[in-house]
Design an enzyme around this catalytic site. Structure first.
Site, PDB file in Angstrom:
ATOM      1  N   CYS A  34       0.815  -1.217   0.000  1.00 20.81           N
ATOM      2  CA  CYS A  34       0.000   0.000   0.000  1.00 20.81           C
ATOM      3  C   CYS A  34       0.847   1.266   0.000  1.00 20.81           C
ATOM      4  O   CYS A  34       0.310   2.366  -0.141  1.00 20.81           O
ATOM      5  CB  CYS A  34      -0.926   0.017   1.207  1.00 20.81           C
ATOM      6  SG  CYS A  34      -0.010  -0.072   2.753  1.00 20.81           S
ATOM      7  N   CYS A 103      -1.305  -4.976   6.793  1.00 16.48           N
ATOM      8  CA  CYS A 103      -1.073  -3.746   7.562  1.00 16.48           C
ATOM      9  C   CYS A 103      -0.326  -4.060   8.857  1.00 16.48           C
ATOM     10  O   CYS A 103       0.477  -3.248   9.334  1.00 16.48           O
ATOM     11  CB  CYS A 103      -2.391  -3.067   7.898  1.00 16.48           C
ATOM     12  SG  CYS A 103      -3.470  -2.864   6.470  1.00 16.48           S
TER      13      CYS A 103
HETATM   14 FE1  FES Z   1      -1.368   0.475   4.295  1.00 12.79          FE
HETATM   15 FE2  FES Z   1      -3.019  -0.578   6.049  1.00 12.79          FE
HETATM   16  S1  FES Z   1      -3.467  -0.030   4.007  1.00 12.79           S
HETATM   17  S2  FES Z   1      -0.912  -0.123   6.310  1.00 12.79           S
END
Ligand code: FES
Length: 147
Positions: A34, A103
């Site tokens: 992400c 995450c």
């Molecule tokens: Fe990046 Fe949760 S979406 S750490």
């Protein structure tokens, strides 16, 4: 409910957010899934983690897992902190949705990176289990070690 009460509690009232100016070890990692970033600061006395703080640009799950992870390693030995896994942190929070497990990797890896930094600052060799995992299945194949 998508998130457990514990996740919501740690998200809304995160513990140990901030910096330690005279930290003994600092680790920063990025999440390749992400692009989010986590920075972890450790104060270490002898073999014991006496203080820990974190800062993250991650999502709510990253905040909640880091908050819980810092609570789990405060007052523990380096050896115990090394053993902490993202799965154990997620379990302590009564679970995370599967697609948010990546995450929780940020907290584990940032702690390991901070411990590795501590070893380097001490002029000691970094133990193998502090080297970040490459394409480790348990970590969802996500890795920030740059290999
Ligand atoms: Fe990046 Fe949760 S979406 S750490």
């Amino acid at each position: 409910m998508l998130y457990s009460e514990k996740v919501m509690d740690h998200f809304e009232h995160p513990r140990n957010v901030g910096e330690i100016a005279d930290a003994d070890g600092v680790g920063q990692v990025g999440n390749p899934k992400c692009g989010d970033i986590m920075k972890m600061y450790l104060k270490i006395d002898g073999d014991v983690i006496t203080d820990v703080k974190f800062k993250t640009f991650g999502c709510g799950s990253a905040i909640a897992t880091s908050s819980m992870a810092t609570e789990m390693i405060r007052g523990k030995t380096i050896g115990e902190a090394m053993e902490l896994t993202n799965a154990a942190v997620a379990e302590a929070l009564d679970g995370l949705p599967g697609y948010k497990m990546h995450c929780s990797v940020l907290a584990e890896e940032a702690i390991k990176a901070a411990l590795a930094d501590y070893y380097k600052r001490q002029g000691k060799e970094v133990p193998d289990n502090l080297k970040l995992p490459c394409e480790d299945e348990e970590h969802g194949g996500c890795c920030s070690c740059g290999h």
